[in-house]
Scaffold this active site. Structure first.
Site, PDB file in Angstrom:
ATOM      1  N   HIS A 103       1.062  -1.203   0.203  1.00 37.55           N
ATOM      2  CA  HIS A 103      -0.006   0.189   0.026  1.00 37.55           C
ATOM      3  C   HIS A 103       0.919   1.163  -0.105  1.00 37.55           C
ATOM      4  O   HIS A 103       1.744   1.325   0.988  1.00 37.55           O
ATOM      5  CB  HIS A 103      -1.040   0.148   1.114  1.00 37.55           C
ATOM      6  N   SER A 104       0.485   2.198  -0.782  1.00 43.19           N
ATOM      7  CA  SER A 104       1.220   3.367  -0.666  1.00 43.19           C
ATOM      8  C   SER A 104       2.816   3.365  -0.805  1.00 43.19           C
ATOM      9  O   SER A 104       3.147   2.701  -2.088  1.00 43.19           O
ATOM     10  CB  SER A 104       0.878   4.357   0.466  1.00 43.19           C
ATOM     11  N   TYR A 105       3.265   3.905  -0.208  1.00 38.08           N
ATOM     12  CA  TYR A 105       4.969   3.645  -0.278  1.00 38.08           C
ATOM     13  C   TYR A 105       5.259   2.297  -0.041  1.00 38.08           C
ATOM     14  O   TYR A 105       6.311   1.839  -0.523  1.00 38.08           O
ATOM     15  CB  TYR A 105       5.680   4.383   1.000  1.00 38.08           C
ATOM     16  N   HIS A 251      -7.253   7.362  -0.155  1.00 36.60           N
ATOM     17  CA  HIS A 251      -5.967   6.627   0.145  1.00 36.60           C
ATOM     18  C   HIS A 251      -5.977   5.307   1.048  1.00 36.60           C
ATOM     19  O   HIS A 251      -5.545   4.274   0.681  1.00 36.60           O
ATOM     20  CB  HIS A 251      -5.033   7.451   0.651  1.00 36.60           C
TER      21      HIS A 251
END
Length: 272
Positions: A103-105, A251
């Site tokens: 997820h994300s980074y 997000h």
């Protein structure tokens, strides 16, 4: 809420209901049936910045109910290469096939950590960065306008070596990071968020694993950290095997729509 299912690189999307997501084809091949009914791969879930492993709770419970072994380690969030090295060491302790999810980074971390590991069969990106060689999270964030993350950050915390820890302001967390999560749950996440070191966001990626390992993408249509246009570009560039776009998702799509995320992980795990 609408969910779009995008097949491969097709620019045309059909709108489907949540109930239809992940429905198995009635004409499944023998190989697909064997993979679905055989031993389950281990699913390794890697969180990103401003979150922790608890952000996967809804996904974990659904995967475990379906018989998957699951590991959701703490991502150090100190530096891309060091975080990837930590994940590589963890993956070396897992026997058998692995579906690696970021997820994300955390997407940048799995992109680097999976390189050269023959046990990683699939990569699943969840509102995540999928960098190419030399690209950083900061660089990718600036390629497509629209992120409101910079103005949502709290004053940086100096670490004594010239770098800083970054947090999202608690009063901004709900709207910025988790707008479709309940205010009470978002408030808890805001307090317990783990900071990311700014140097980790600026560090360039190595050779990407998505060039050799099949990738799958969940896109968050109302994401204020990674604008949806940027998510789409990364999914297309990676040759996503299957892309699901949740139009109204923030997000924190794994928190607000754990069923969508777990269904795509299951699809990745059971599709030859």
């Amino acid at each position: 809420m609408r969910i779009r299912k995008l097949l491969g690189l097709s620019a045309l999307a059909s709108v489907v209901t949540l109930a239809s997501l992940g429905t198995a084809s009635s004409a499944a091949t023998p190989d697909a049936e064997a993979r679905r009914n055989g031993p389950k791969p281990t699913v390794v879930l890697v969180h990103g910045a401003f979150a922790d492993s608890s952000s996967w709770h809804g996904v974990v419970s659904r995967l475990q109910k379906n018989g998957y072994p699951v590991v959701a380690p703490a991502n150090p969030l100190r530096g891309l290469s060091s975080d990837a090295d930590y994940l590589k060491q963890l993956l070396a302790t897992v026997s058998g096939p692995v579906v690696l999810v970021g997820h994300s980074y955390g997407g940048s971390v799995i992109t680097n950590a999976a390189v050269g590991n023959p046990n990683v069969t699939d990569l699943v990106y969840v509102a995540a960065f999928a960098p190419d060689a030399g690209e950083s999270v900061l660089g990718l964030s600036s390629q497509v306008p629209g992120s409101t993350l910079p103005e949502s950050l709290a004053p940086p915390v100096p670490l004594g070596d010239g770098s800083h820890d970054l947090y999202i302001r608690q009063d901004a967390y709900h709207g910025q990071f988790a707008a479709d999560v309940s205010p009470a749950k978002a408030a808890l996440s805001a307090v317990t968020q783990r900071p990311v070191r700014d140097a980790a966001l600026a560090e360039g990626s190595g050779a990407p694993a998505w060039k050799t390992i099949p990738s799958w993408f969940v896109l968050a249509g109302a994401d204020k950290n990674i604008p949806i246009a940027g998510q789409r570009l990364m999914a297309e560039r990676a040759g996503s095997r299957h892309t699901v776009e949740v139009d109204t998702a923030s997000h924190s799509v794994a928190v607000s729509h754990p069923d969508v995320v777990s269904d795509l992980i299951d699809k990745a795990a059971t599709t030859k």
